[in-house]
Design an enzyme around this catalytic site. Structure first.
Site, PDB file in Angstrom:
ATOM      1  N   ARG A 200       0.860  -1.186   0.000  1.00 37.59           N
ATOM      2  CA  ARG A 200       0.000   0.000   0.000  1.00 37.59           C
ATOM      3  C   ARG A 200       0.900   1.241   0.000  1.00 37.59           C
ATOM      4  O   ARG A 200       1.629   1.485   0.959  1.00 37.59           O
ATOM      5  CB  ARG A 200      -0.897  -0.020   1.242  1.00 37.59           C
TER       6      ARG A 200
ATOM      7  N   HIS B  79      -2.953  10.795   0.381  1.00 37.62           N
ATOM      8  CA  HIS B  79      -2.445  10.596   1.745  1.00 37.62           C
ATOM      9  C   HIS B  79      -1.852  11.933   2.197  1.00 37.62           C
ATOM     10  O   HIS B  79      -0.655  12.064   2.420  1.00 37.62           O
ATOM     11  CB  HIS B  79      -1.424   9.457   1.776  1.00 37.62           C
TER      12      HIS B  79
ATOM     13  N   GLU C  34      -7.402   8.193   5.919  1.00 36.73           N
ATOM     14  CA  GLU C  34      -7.829   8.802   7.179  1.00 36.73           C
ATOM     15  C   GLU C  34      -8.368  10.214   7.026  1.00 36.73           C
ATOM     16  O   GLU C  34      -7.769  11.182   7.517  1.00 36.73           O
ATOM     17  CB  GLU C  34      -6.662   8.821   8.175  1.00 36.73           C
TER      18      GLU C  34
ATOM     19  N   ASN D 169      -7.641   1.563   9.448  1.00 33.71           N
ATOM     20  CA  ASN D 169      -6.350   1.850  10.088  1.00 33.71           C
ATOM     21  C   ASN D 169      -6.639   1.858  11.578  1.00 33.71           C
ATOM     22  O   ASN D 169      -7.465   2.645  12.038  1.00 33.71           O
ATOM     23  CB  ASN D 169      -5.842   3.252   9.724  1.00 33.71           C
TER      24      ASN D 169
ATOM     25  N   TYR E  15      -4.878   1.578  15.563  1.00 29.19           N
ATOM     26  CA  TYR E  15      -3.708   1.486  16.429  1.00 29.19           C
ATOM     27  C   TYR E  15      -4.090   1.213  17.875  1.00 29.19           C
ATOM     28  O   TYR E  15      -3.376   0.531  18.577  1.00 29.19           O
ATOM     29  CB  TYR E  15      -2.897   2.782  16.336  1.00 29.19           C
TER      30      TYR E  15
ATOM     31  N   GLU F 207      -3.745  -0.296   7.845  1.00 32.23           N
ATOM     32  CA  GLU F 207      -2.605   0.097   8.683  1.00 32.23           C
ATOM     33  C   GLU F 207      -2.804  -0.414  10.090  1.00 32.23           C
ATOM     34  O   GLU F 207      -3.903  -0.350  10.632  1.00 32.23           O
ATOM     35  CB  GLU F 207      -2.490   1.633   8.844  1.00 32.23           C
TER      36      GLU F 207
HETATM   37  C1  FCB Z   1      -1.544   6.959  10.559  1.00 35.81           C
HETATM   38  C2  FCB Z   1      -1.178   7.636   9.245  1.00 35.81           C
HETATM   39  C3  FCB Z   1       0.186   7.212   8.744  1.00 35.81           C
HETATM   40  C4  FCB Z   1       1.187   7.146   9.867  1.00 35.81           C
HETATM   41  C5  FCB Z   1       0.673   6.319  11.022  1.00 35.81           C
HETATM   42  C6  FCB Z   1       1.624   6.177  12.174  1.00 35.81           C
HETATM   43  O1  FCB Z   1      -2.543   7.659  11.192  1.00 35.81           O
HETATM   44  O2  FCB Z   1      -2.128   7.304   8.266  1.00 35.81           O
HETATM   45  O3  FCB Z   1       0.565   8.091   7.718  1.00 35.81           O
HETATM   46  O4  FCB Z   1       1.535   8.410  10.262  1.00 35.81           O
HETATM   47  O5  FCB Z   1      -0.518   6.897  11.498  1.00 35.81           O
END
Ligand code: FCB
Length: 510
Positions: free
Chosen positions: A131, A175, A220, A345, A347, A413
């Site tokens: 990607r 992006h 995002e 995405n 985290y 992500e």
């Molecule tokens: C995400 C972004 C990516 C990177 C990661 C750590 O939110 O999409 O570009 O910065 O965080």
């Protein structure tokens, strides 16, 4: 608004109200190390963390995509080579004081020249999906008009080489690096930007659509609109609730227009968006906090997804400032984009609580969108202070599967910042990163076992890179980059990921 991502900055609008809240109102990605305190974590009563199967080896579906992700501004460098126009990130990072240590993406990982090395890394990791994003100002230096042939050539060669290496090119069209000329004309708050975007999408679909079948319209949206137009901590550095509201609506219109442009040019293309998502849990078991968690979900996860799939803004928000957003009649239909897949995405999770009456009255945003967001405190922290919470991935995938009728999902992500460097022997022993991805994959495997249709997982990131306002201070890569020499070295996590990809399985010894 996410009060911080990378850096704990106070929004002028919320200053004093949510000083301890690291996540924003409209998106829930990234928090910074020193922001990792939150209201309510002790009393938090969200879904109990479940033990995923960590003892057996779990196979992923056949033809699962094992990938990594990057973004143009974060890795390419060579910001004005071969006719590339200036982007808002070029302008922003050249502005002193905006980026940690005065770093810029002028050279970044020099992937504009070193992309063959990057592909070699992916081959060594046995990956079958990459990607990456296209820099709009490499293609249309001023944001409109004829395509710059050298920009097209660069991506065309990259795509050919990926295909030759049997790696799926998974192309993100936007992006975050808007051509500066379009920002000068009003940027995302200007509705015309939606048609500029659709035109650019068509140019790319024509140029690469014979070889690229999988496309991501936006990365995002909630992050770049929030941080860029409301918080001002990311490019273009604006600080206005009105700009935020208008920009949101333009991006929703652009998502619809871009989707139609792509499908009109390449009807068989598979098109989605990579949404930043977070599991929203109530900070306490009060009724108000439960409602706040629903609003958090609406803001963080659905603000750009429901317009596409349902032609409306999320219903959990009691009030929509239509006039301020400049919503016109007919717009709801224009926002529709029946995405072929939902990119996630993810985290970490977010804890949501309800603002008090005084907070609502004294802060426009709390009045509009009554929810405060914070980060969880139970899990271990990465080097930039994000809580490791694999269950968040399971929870979000299951909820999206349930609420949107089992759509195709791509994990576009997930990843972690750990700054381990080479030891005396030159090895990068980033065992915490292995642990992170293993646990998130085990949680993901559970959601697949329970029926979610997940097609791929993309580790952020292929290699250490320019982390936006944090510059080069946070390393997310599966490959280490020595930014002085540009030498790339696969970390222990990259070697581990290579085995997982080759065996299509994850497990305690894998
Ligand atoms: C995400 C972004 C990516 C990177 C990661 C750590 O939110 O999409 O570009 O910065 O965080």
């Amino acid at each position: 608004m996410r009060l911080t991502r990378r850096k704990f900055a106070h929004s002028a609008l919320l200053a004093g109200v949510t000083a301890a809240l690291p996540a924003g109102l409209f998106s829930a990605c990234s928090v910074s190390s020193n922001a990792a305190r939150t209201a309510g974590s002790a009393a938090h009563v969200g879904p109990r963390a479940r033990p995923f199967d960590t003892t057996s080896e779990i196979a992923f579906p056949r033809n699962f995509f094992w990938g990594t992700a990057t973004a143009a501004y974060q890795i390419e460098g060579d910001w004005k080579e071969d006719g590339k126009g200036e982007s808002i990130w070029d302008r922003f990072s050249h502005n002193p004081g905006r980026i940690k240590n005065g770093d810029t993406g002028d050279l970044a990982c020099d992937s504009y020249h070193r992309w063959r090395e990057d592909i070699a890394l992916m081959r060594a990791m046995n990956l079958n999906s990459y990607r990456f994003s296209i820099s709009w100002p490499r293609i249309q230096p001023a944001g409109s008009g004829a395509a710059n042939p050298k920009g097209i050539d660069y991506y065309s060669r990259l795509v050919d080489a990926l295909l030759e290496a049997r790696i799926r090119p998974f192309v993100t069209l936007y992006h975050w690096d808007l051509p500066q000329a379009l920002e000068d004309a009003g940027g995302w708050p200007n509705r015309d930007t939606a048609s500029r975007f659709a035109n650019y999408v068509e140019v790319m679909a024509r140029a690469l659509g014979d070889r690229v079948s999988d496309w991501i319209l936006f990365n995002e949206p909630s992050a770049f609109i929030d941080l860029g137009y409301l918080e001002g901590t990311h490019a273009p550095g604006r600080n206005s609730l009105f700009d935020f509201l208008r920009a949101s609506h333009t991006v929703n219109l652009a998502q619809g227009a871009g989707f139609r442009a792509l499908k009109a040019t390449r009807p068989s293309a598979r098109v989605g968006t990579a949404f930043s998502m977070s599991a929203c849990e109530p900070a306490t078991d009060s009724e108000q906090d439960r409602l706040a968690a629903e609003r958090c979900h609406a803001m963080a996860n659905l603000w750009f997804l429901e317009p596409a799939l349902k032609g409306r803004y999320p219903e959990a928000l009691a009030f929509l400032p239509e006039t301020a957003m400049r919503i016109k009649s007919g717009d709801l239909d224009k926002m529709r984009a029946p995405l072929d897949f939902i990119g996630i995405n993810l985290y970490y999770r977010t804890l949501a609580s309800a603002p008090g009456a005084m907070e609502r009255l004294s802060h426009a945003q709390q009045w509009l969108f009554p929810v405060k967001m914070g980060s969880g405190q139970q899990g271990p922290k990465t080097d930039n202070g994000w809580e490791v919470w694999p269950q968040a991935l399971y929870d979000v995938v299951m909820r999206i599967s349930r609420d949107f009728n089992r759509p195709q999902i791509e994990i576009t992500e997930s990843g972690c910042a750990y700054n381990d460097g080479p030891d005396a022997g030159g090895m990068i022993r980033d065992t915490r990163r292995i642990q992170y991805h293993r646990q998130y994959l085990q949680a993901l495997a559970q959601s697949i076992a329970e029926g979610a249709d997940v097609r791929g997982y993309h580790a952020w990131a292929l290699l250490d890179n320019f982390e936006w306002a944090e510059g080069f201070s946070q390393r997310f890569g599966l490959a280490y980059v020595d930014f002085k020499t540009q030498q790339r070295t696969i970390k222990e996590s990259g070697r581990w990921y290579a085995k997982v990809a080759a065996e299509n399985r994850v497990g305690p010894n894998l």
